[in-house]
Design an enzyme around this catalytic site. Structure first.
Site, PDB file in Angstrom:
ATOM      1  N   ASP A   8       6.108  -7.793 -16.131  1.00 14.73           N
ATOM      2  CA  ASP A   8       6.748  -8.708 -16.611  1.00 14.73           C
ATOM      3  C   ASP A   8       6.019  -9.829 -17.359  1.00 14.73           C
ATOM      4  O   ASP A   8       5.017  -9.285 -17.837  1.00 14.73           O
ATOM      5  CB  ASP A   8       7.646  -9.385 -15.489  1.00 14.73           C
ATOM      6  CG  ASP A   8       6.722 -10.074 -14.476  1.00 14.73           C
ATOM      7  OD1 ASP A   8       5.328 -10.246 -14.880  1.00 14.73           O
ATOM      8  OD2 ASP A   8       7.007 -10.720 -13.394  1.00 14.73           O
ATOM      9  N   CYS A  65       2.708  -7.322 -12.134  1.00 22.10           N
ATOM     10  CA  CYS A  65       3.597  -8.518 -12.202  1.00 22.10           C
ATOM     11  C   CYS A  65       2.924  -9.757 -11.804  1.00 22.10           C
ATOM     12  O   CYS A  65       1.490  -9.633 -11.761  1.00 22.10           O
ATOM     13  CB  CYS A  65       4.760  -8.800 -11.621  1.00 22.10           C
ATOM     14  SG  CYS A  65       4.750  -8.572  -9.992  1.00 22.10           S
ATOM     15  N   THR A  67       2.068 -11.341  -8.678  1.00 24.53           N
ATOM     16  CA  THR A  67       1.569 -10.885  -7.533  1.00 24.53           C
ATOM     17  C   THR A  67       1.487  -9.352  -7.395  1.00 24.53           C
ATOM     18  O   THR A  67       0.869  -8.948  -6.479  1.00 24.53           O
ATOM     19  CB  THR A  67       2.331 -11.536  -6.602  1.00 24.53           C
ATOM     20  OG1 THR A  67       3.653 -10.938  -6.555  1.00 24.53           O
ATOM     21  CG2 THR A  67       2.279 -13.030  -6.569  1.00 24.53           C
ATOM     22  N   HIS A  98      -3.000   9.311   1.902  1.00 22.61           N
ATOM     23  CA  HIS A  98      -2.083   9.416   2.808  1.00 22.61           C
ATOM     24  C   HIS A  98      -0.847   9.203   2.529  1.00 22.61           C
ATOM     25  O   HIS A  98       0.364  10.000   3.187  1.00 22.61           O
ATOM     26  CB  HIS A  98      -2.383   8.271   3.633  1.00 22.61           C
ATOM     27  CG  HIS A  98      -3.671   8.336   4.387  1.00 22.61           C
ATOM     28  ND1 HIS A  98      -4.132   7.510   5.692  1.00 22.61           N
ATOM     29  CD2 HIS A  98      -5.026   8.772   4.113  1.00 22.61           C
ATOM     30  CE1 HIS A  98      -5.106   8.001   6.031  1.00 22.61           C
ATOM     31  NE2 HIS A  98      -5.904   8.696   5.040  1.00 22.61           N
ATOM     32  N   HIS A 134       0.251  13.732   7.317  1.00 25.44           N
ATOM     33  CA  HIS A 134       0.696  12.911   6.249  1.00 25.44           C
ATOM     34  C   HIS A 134       1.825  13.284   5.698  1.00 25.44           C
ATOM     35  O   HIS A 134       2.961  12.528   5.354  1.00 25.44           O
ATOM     36  CB  HIS A 134      -0.418  12.926   5.223  1.00 25.44           C
ATOM     37  CG  HIS A 134      -1.699  12.104   5.803  1.00 25.44           C
ATOM     38  ND1 HIS A 134      -1.549  11.004   6.258  1.00 25.44           N
ATOM     39  CD2 HIS A 134      -2.802  12.693   5.607  1.00 25.44           C
ATOM     40  CE1 HIS A 134      -2.971  10.680   6.747  1.00 25.44           C
ATOM     41  NE2 HIS A 134      -3.833  11.742   6.298  1.00 25.44           N
TER      42      HIS A 134
HETATM   43  C1  RB5 Z   1       6.972 -14.639 -11.944  1.00 21.62           C
HETATM   44  O1  RB5 Z   1       6.583 -16.104 -12.042  1.00 21.62           O
HETATM   45  C2  RB5 Z   1       6.515 -14.106 -10.740  1.00 21.62           C
HETATM   46  O2  RB5 Z   1       7.410 -14.424  -9.683  1.00 21.62           O
HETATM   47  C3  RB5 Z   1       6.481 -12.514 -10.639  1.00 21.62           C
HETATM   48  O3  RB5 Z   1       5.658 -11.998 -11.745  1.00 21.62           O
HETATM   49  C4  RB5 Z   1       5.955 -11.672  -9.300  1.00 21.62           C
HETATM   50  O4  RB5 Z   1       4.751 -12.305  -8.927  1.00 21.62           O
HETATM   51  C5  RB5 Z   1       6.998 -11.613  -8.336  1.00 21.62           C
HETATM   52  O5  RB5 Z   1       6.890 -11.050  -7.356  1.00 21.62           O
END
Ligand code: RB5
Length: 152
Positions: A8, A65, A67, A98, A134
């Site tokens: 994203d 993304c 996180t 695994h 597994h």
């Molecule tokens: C975007 O601001 C952020 O929320 C997205 O990239 C991600 O981290 C969501 O889990």
């Protein structure tokens, strides 16, 4: 291998850095976007990559993304996808051995490109351990997928 990759607005810079790196390892890359800081919704890019994997057009997928968490949640809704959020080398190896994960997720706001490259290399190069225990556990996950899927 053919690797589908997507991100994203919060992950596209790391995604772009990884494209060339993955190609340098000898793999083919299908870049499913995104390529701007304008805000978009991570599930749209998670699905674009996961669709490549479950349809067999790609062998594995990589999602980035901010996180890595949103991408992981969305990807694991797709039957047949086993997506791991990985920010360390131990987990990169263990989740292939695994869990036989077919999608890797990372957060651009969590790790730098050097660590991300090492994670990608280890994850791509590690084989599933083929251990019976597994495989049994993966089969149980698949049974859950079938039980709760509206379209088994
Ligand atoms: C975007 O601001 C952020 O929320 C997205 O990239 C991600 O981290 C969501 O889990």
């Amino acid at each position: 291998m053919k690797i589908a990759i997507g991100a994203d607005h919060a992950g596209f810079r790391l995604k772009d850095e990884l494209v060339g790196y993955i190609e340098s390892l000898g793999h083919q890359v299908a870049d499913m976007g995104y390529n701007s800081t304008d805000s978009v919704d991570y599930p749209d890019y998670a699905i674009a990559v996961c669709d490549q994997v479950v349809s067999g057009q790609a062998d594995k997928g990589i999602l980035v993304c901010g996180t890595g968490i949103g991408m992981t949640i969305a990807a694991n809704k797709v039957p047949g996808i086993r997506c791991a959020l990985v920010h360390d080398l131990f987990s990169a190896k263990a989740t292939r051995e695994h869990n036989d994960t077919n999608v890797l997720a990372m957060g651009e706001r969590v790790i730098g490109p050097g660590v991300a490259q090492e994670i990608v290399k280890v994850w791509l190069e590690t084989e599933f351990s083929q251990g019976e225990r597994h495989q049994n556990r993966i089969n149980k996950v698949k049974a859950l997928e079938d039980k709760y899927s509206l379209h088994p």
